[in-house]
Design a protein around this motif. Structure first.
Motif, short mmCIF file in Angstrom:
data_model
loop_
_atom_site.label_atom_id
_atom_site.label_comp_id
_atom_site.label_asym_id
_atom_site.label_seq_id
_atom_site.Cartn_x
_atom_site.Cartn_y
_atom_site.Cartn_z
N ILE A 16 7.57 -40.81 20.13
CA ILE A 16 7.79 -42.05 19.57
C ILE A 16 8.89 -41.92 18.71
CG2 ILE A 16 6.66 -43.76 17.92
CD1 ILE A 16 5.56 -43.97 20.71
N GLU A 17 9.10 -40.87 17.58
CA GLU A 17 9.96 -40.92 16.62
C GLU A 17 11.48 -40.75 17.30
OE1 GLU A 17 7.66 -38.60 16.94
OE2 GLU A 17 6.31 -39.68 15.35
N ASP A 18 11.94 -40.16 18.34
CA ASP A 18 13.19 -40.04 19.07
C ASP A 18 13.47 -41.26 19.65
OD1 ASP A 18 13.81 -37.57 18.07
OD2 ASP A 18 13.33 -36.55 19.70
N THR A 35 1.74 -47.67 18.40
CA THR A 35 0.68 -46.99 17.92
C THR A 35 1.49 -45.65 17.70
OG1 THR A 35 -0.17 -46.21 20.19
CG2 THR A 35 -1.24 -48.41 19.14
N ASP A 36 0.57 -44.50 17.65
CA ASP A 36 1.33 -43.14 17.72
C ASP A 36 1.59 -42.80 19.35
OD1 ASP A 36 -1.31 -42.73 18.38
OD2 ASP A 36 -1.53 -40.89 17.27
N LYS A 37 0.92 -43.45 20.31
CA LYS A 37 1.09 -42.98 21.73
C LYS A 37 1.99 -43.97 22.54
CE LYS A 37 -1.84 -39.65 21.81
NZ LYS A 37 -1.08 -38.34 21.84
N TRP A 38 2.44 -45.33 22.07
CA TRP A 38 3.28 -46.19 22.76
C TRP A 38 3.96 -47.04 21.63
CZ3 TRP A 38 1.95 -51.28 21.90
CH2 TRP A 38 0.82 -51.44 21.62
N ILE A 39 5.08 -47.75 22.04
CA ILE A 39 5.76 -48.73 21.25
C ILE A 39 6.52 -49.84 22.15
CG2 ILE A 39 7.74 -47.06 21.34
CD1 ILE A 39 8.49 -47.88 18.48
N ASP A 40 6.51 -50.78 21.61
CA ASP A 40 7.21 -52.05 22.26
C ASP A 40 8.41 -52.45 21.91
OD1 ASP A 40 5.02 -52.27 24.24
OD2 ASP A 40 4.26 -53.95 23.28
N PHE A 41 9.54 -52.63 22.48
CA PHE A 41 10.61 -52.97 22.27
C PHE A 41 11.11 -54.49 22.86
CE2 PHE A 41 10.79 -48.65 22.12
CZ PHE A 41 11.30 -48.21 20.61
N HIS A 51 5.69 -45.02 26.49
CA HIS A 51 4.28 -44.52 26.41
C HIS A 51 4.71 -42.96 26.33
CE1 HIS A 51 1.77 -47.72 27.33
NE2 HIS A 51 2.76 -48.18 27.77
N VAL A 52 4.13 -42.37 25.11
CA VAL A 52 4.25 -40.88 25.10
C VAL A 52 3.41 -40.21 26.50
CG1 VAL A 52 4.00 -38.67 23.86
CG2 VAL A 52 4.53 -40.80 22.83
N SER A 122 14.45 -38.92 26.00
CA SER A 122 13.59 -38.42 26.88
C SER A 122 14.29 -38.18 28.50
CB SER A 122 12.33 -39.45 26.92
OG SER A 122 11.79 -39.66 25.76
N GLY A 123 15.59 -38.38 28.52
CA GLY A 123 16.18 -38.33 29.77
C GLY A 123 16.06 -39.45 30.60
#
Length: 140
Positions: A16-18, A35-41, A51-52, A122-123
């Motif tokens: 999530i951080e990067d 959350t600590d497992k996903w983030i919306d933009f 999603h991590v 993440s590539g």
């Protein structure tokens, strides 16, 4: 709500951080729920859900297009002409490592477009493009 139908894309990331630093800090995307497992933009008016899931990541294979190696699996946005150029300059100034440098395809022809490719942390391959004449986005 915009006057178009925004798309939704969920994709895997390492952490999530990067991901937050890149999409918010580099690309300027607003953050939605997370959350600590996903983030919306808010990805230029569209919803991205990162999603991590590092085990889902794989290097995108490339196809040759106009003599360049274009990642087959990629996503991005079509931006207004000036906004694309502003983003390209910002990324160059920040030392972005481009897969395909910002440039113009089909110059002076039907479908003239600006395009650039690069990777997120993440590539995941991203392409940003713009059409000199937006009405030619689907021109043949």
């Amino acid at each position: 709500m915009p006057d178009y139908n925004p798309f939704h894309l969920a994709f895997p990331v390492k952490n999530i951080e990067d991901t937050r630093a890149f999409y918010q800090g580099v690309l300027g995307c607003e953050i939605g729920r997370s959350t600590d497992k996903w983030i919306d933009f808010n990805f230029f008016g569209h919803q991205l859900s990162a999603h991590v899931k590092p085990d889902e990541l794989s290097k995108a294979l490339a196809n040759e297009v106009d003599g360049k190696q274009v990642p087959v699996r990629h996503f991005g946005a079509v931006l207004p002409w000036e906004e694309w150029h502003d983003l390209a300059e910002k990324l160059k100034a920040n030392g972005m490592d481009f897969i395909i440098e910002p440039g113009i395809r089909f110059e002076g022809q039907v479908g003239e477009q600006a395009t650039m490719f690069f990777l997120d942390p993440s590539g995941n391959a991203l392409e940003f493009k713009s059409f000199k004449d937006p009405s030619q986005i689907f021109a043949k």
